[in-house]
Design an enzyme around this catalytic site. Structure first.
Site, PDB file in Angstrom:
ATOM      1  N   ASP A  83       6.603  -6.123  -2.514  1.00 33.39           N
ATOM      2  CA  ASP A  83       5.707  -4.973  -2.667  1.00 33.39           C
ATOM      3  C   ASP A  83       4.868  -5.166  -3.922  1.00 33.39           C
ATOM      4  O   ASP A  83       5.165  -6.035  -4.755  1.00 33.39           O
ATOM      5  CB  ASP A  83       6.489  -3.657  -2.740  1.00 33.39           C
TER       6      ASP A  83
ATOM      7  N   GLU B 299      10.272  -2.679  -5.333  1.00 31.82           N
ATOM      8  CA  GLU B 299      10.466  -2.917  -6.760  1.00 31.82           C
ATOM      9  C   GLU B 299       9.543  -2.055  -7.615  1.00 31.82           C
ATOM     10  O   GLU B 299       9.957  -1.505  -8.629  1.00 31.82           O
ATOM     11  CB  GLU B 299      10.226  -4.406  -7.091  1.00 31.82           C
TER      12      GLU B 299
HETATM   13 ZN   LIG Z   1       7.276  -7.703 -10.470  1.00 28.66          ZN
HETATM   14 ZN   LIG Z   2       5.406  -5.267 -11.181  1.00 29.26          ZN
END
Ligand SMILES: [Zn+2]
Ligand SMILES: [Zn+2]
Ligand SMILES: [Zn+2]
Ligand SMILES: [Zn+2]
Lengths: 478, 478
Positions: B100, B166
């Site tokens: 992501d 993340e």
């Molecule tokens: Zn990263």
């Molecule tokens: Zn990042």
């Protein structure tokens, strides 16, 4: 002699659904003047309004205003000017309104689609622009149509001036009005603007005073681009830190403006003026209802009304350039622009206010000792305005209110600014009346803006009745 | 004995355009985890990555993580786990990355389309996710492919764990890693993460420490809906006024955090640690270049590195719910949510930090005497991490760097947080190495994010070389 208005009123009632349908068509055009990509919709709205006026028999012109300052790729939307009637034996009334609206997104929290007029079972008509200012603008058109359909002679010559940039500082309009005051608008005997609101929800009012508004930007910049707060946090001057300190110092939680010298510019309160506030039909519950909460600053109506009408206030509107979406973003914004405005009152000269604002912010910033760069600027200014409520323009409107609503209107001032009011007064030299259609709970500029069906339909009657009383008032001014 | 890497390196060079093309395909999928409406793109990115891995011969599984907490209408994107090789005589290395990316809009100021990889004549490859973290993730895939094509035996068993949340706090991943530590990941001998950056632009580094991040929201609400500042300015408590005062008091312009007691939680600086900073390849010009300005807080490299690595910092990210667009809107926002985060360091326990933050903000707010309502909450927290740089995982990586780049790497810490690092260490009990691919000017999380072609191609060589040295290092840990 009171005008015979029954046939007109009956016609308005029988055309009610048609008038609501006309408002729905107007609301469906998202004429948001602050958003560049909506500019074609604003223009489309101007053309639609012009076509409606033409089909009612008015002479209409679409007047270009040139390029938008600082955005030379954008044409300003045209001013729609119109004349209905040209009888030397009638008075001529110049009416103003705006066909642009505030931004609105369903995601902002609207309960219904903002650009689809949605009428609930209590007759509340929700939609962006319903009350500000498409309902009132169409009120004039509807008044013309009902007169025609009822076969009632229109009592005055009507001049219309409908602009499309009001919600973005009426760019280009001042010069236009000054130019046309002695041309297109030259035979205007008085001006009427319907672009404000009742003080509460039950009692109509006529408005003779407005606060001004000076809108400022504070830009703080430092890094060349946005930074990752993990990598750079603690090692660089952060523009948001500086901006929060400056914005946090502008005004007290109690509403007291921190800028030194500003209070000295405010006209002192006389005993006579003080005594007027007690009689106004307004309660703290009116305030709480329109706030939607009990978070008022003052416990009593007098101080609340004075704070709204005759004292300045400072509001912080937001920050451009920082993270503003839901969720979490660990960014250090490189350039942030804080926005705030000051509502101004007699006798605050805008230039004096600017100087105090700039001096204060620049000196506060200097104290911070930041390596970032600050730039404070005036985004736009509109001066406060106070008129004579004893002029025939006001007495005619007072009689019309009593005829339609069965009650004498309150004479009020307003906290909001409609800068064009002052421009019309200064350019034409004529009396300007503010004759509101909507009520205090209409939520102009907020989510779920609405206009009550009753205010719209009775408001159409009121605009027509006002023109009939205007035709009969003696010319003598007080 | 140094591994024979020439055939592998030659193969990487000859596949360079193919590898850049693979990165372009990945960047073209706008897998923004923070935006609900992009969720299908995040999922699509996960499937694309799984397909690429499968076509290289890996065993791949897409593991669901269930619904997104607080957004039950959204499924979390799957974790892509893969195994390449299952030879009991080889070491097994677990690598982590994320597919992501941060939000990105051309309108934010990007010079090129953020989701189109654009290579300039200096070999800078611009695009959202190019360096964070699609380039490094694809580095592992490219290393596999180059080994296959060159006919070089892959030196280790590779386990992959690539997640899709993340940039939004790795929702759901912690429990997944804890569950799989004794299952899918059970034979991992060490962990390698490539999701950070060189300190400068010339010298590679190995990273053995990270700051943590605790991200907070301050919500202030009052009115039932947004208000017009003309009508209500001066009569009501304004949430933005309160928020600006609280946010303005969080941190000094000099970076000093105002929250009492926070500095007491920080591990004291020893003379030994202090002496290490002088040798690091870093100059103030490196800082100024990556800042894009000279707005640093400290004049010298030692204090700058300490501020980044071993002291906490507080950054204010923005305000949700206020006016954030260009132009002027005279709104009093009804509910505003300020966002800020604190970068944490040894020995700050996140719960202790929370308590100090909540106590401070609540007590500052109580002093304001506002009728509005304040709610301060932790949005997410990731703890700081420090590893042993003398472990074979690090010594192998050090040799690989020297082989590929011809220079011994700096041993560094990082200011940013990669919370998953600590999770892997705690769940597997194995050493975790951070092995960066990109450089300090890559502008992760900012506009114009890029990865240099040289860092990408040599980085692919480095990841492969690291695995060869890992296969040869003696097992003894320091
Ligand atoms: Zn990263
Ligand atoms: Zn990042
Ligand atoms: Zn208006
Ligand atoms: Zn308005």
């Amino acid at each position: 002699m009171a005008p015979q208005l029954d046939a007109y009123f009956k016609q308005v009632d029988s055309l009610a659904e048609h008038f609501i349908d006309r408002l729905a068509k107007a609301v469906a055009i998202p004429s948001v003047s602050a958003e560049d990509e909506r500019r074609p919709d604003v223009v489309r709205m101007g053309y639609w309004l012009a076509d409606e006026l033409k089909s009612l028999g008015a002479d209409v012109e679409l007047r270009p205003l040139g390029k938008q300052p600082h955005k030379e790729h954008l044409d300003l939307p045209p001013v729609v000017v119109a004349r209905y009637g040209n009888d030397k034996n009638k008075r001529t009334i110049l009416v103003y309104g705006h066909y642009d609206v505030q931004p609105a997104l369903l995601d902002d929290g609207w309960a219904t689609e903002p650009f689809k007029l949605t009428v609930d079972d209590k007759g509340r008509m929700y939609g962006r622009g319903s009350t500000d200012d498409k309902g009132p603008v169409l009120g004039w058109l509807n008044a013309i149509e009902a007169h025609k359909m009822a076969g009632v002679d229109f009592p005055v010559n009507l001049l219309c001036c409908f602009e499309g940039m009001e919600e973005y500082g009426s760019e280009g309009l001042d010069d236009f009005i000054k130019d046309e005051a002695k041309q297109y608008f030259k035979d205007a005997d008085a001006v009427c603007i319907s672009d404000n609101y009742w003080l509460g929800t039950e009692k109509p009012c006529l408005t003779y005073g407005l606060r001004g508004c000076s809108y400022y930007s504070i830009e703080v910049s430092g890094p060349g681009q946005d930074l990752h707060s993990g990598v750079f946090g603690g090692t660089a001057h952060e523009p948001m830190t500086d901006l929060m300190k400056i914005m946090g110092g502008l005004v007290g939680v109690d509403g007291k403006i921190a800028i030194p010298g500003l209070d000295k510019l405010v006209a002192p309160l006389t005993d006579e003026e003080k005594s007027l506030y007690g009689d106004i039909a307004f309660t703290m519950d009116n305030l709480y209802e329109s706030l939607g909460s009990k978070t008022g600053l003052f416990p009593d109506k007098e101080r609340t009304l004075m704070a709204r009408w005759r004292y300045p206030s400072l509001s912080i509107h937001g920050v451009e350039g920082a993270f503003s979406a839901p969720g979490a973003k660990t960014v250090i914004p490189a350039k942030v622009i804080g926005k705030f405005s000051i509502r101004t009152v007699p006798n605050m000269e805008p230039e004096d206010v600017d100087k105090l604002v700039f001096d204060y912010i620049n000196s506060e910033y200097a104290k911070l000792n930041s390596k970032n760069t600050l730039k404070v600027s005036l985004q736009h200014a509109g001066k406060w305005w106070v008129a004579s409520p004893k002029h025939w323009n006001f007495t005619a409107a007072g009689k019309a209110v009593e005829h339609v609503w069965g009650v004498k209107p309150d004479l009020t001032r307003e906290g909001g600014s409609i800068p064009v009011t002052l421009t019309f007064e200064q350019a034409t030299g004529k009396n300007v009346l503010l004759l509101p259609m909507g009520s205090s709970t209409d939520a102009a500029h907020s989510i779920n803006e609405k206009l009550d069906r009753k205010n719209y339909i009775e408001g159409i009657k009121l605009l027509g009745a006002y023109l009939h009383y205007v035709a009969e008032e003696p010319m003598k001014e007080s």
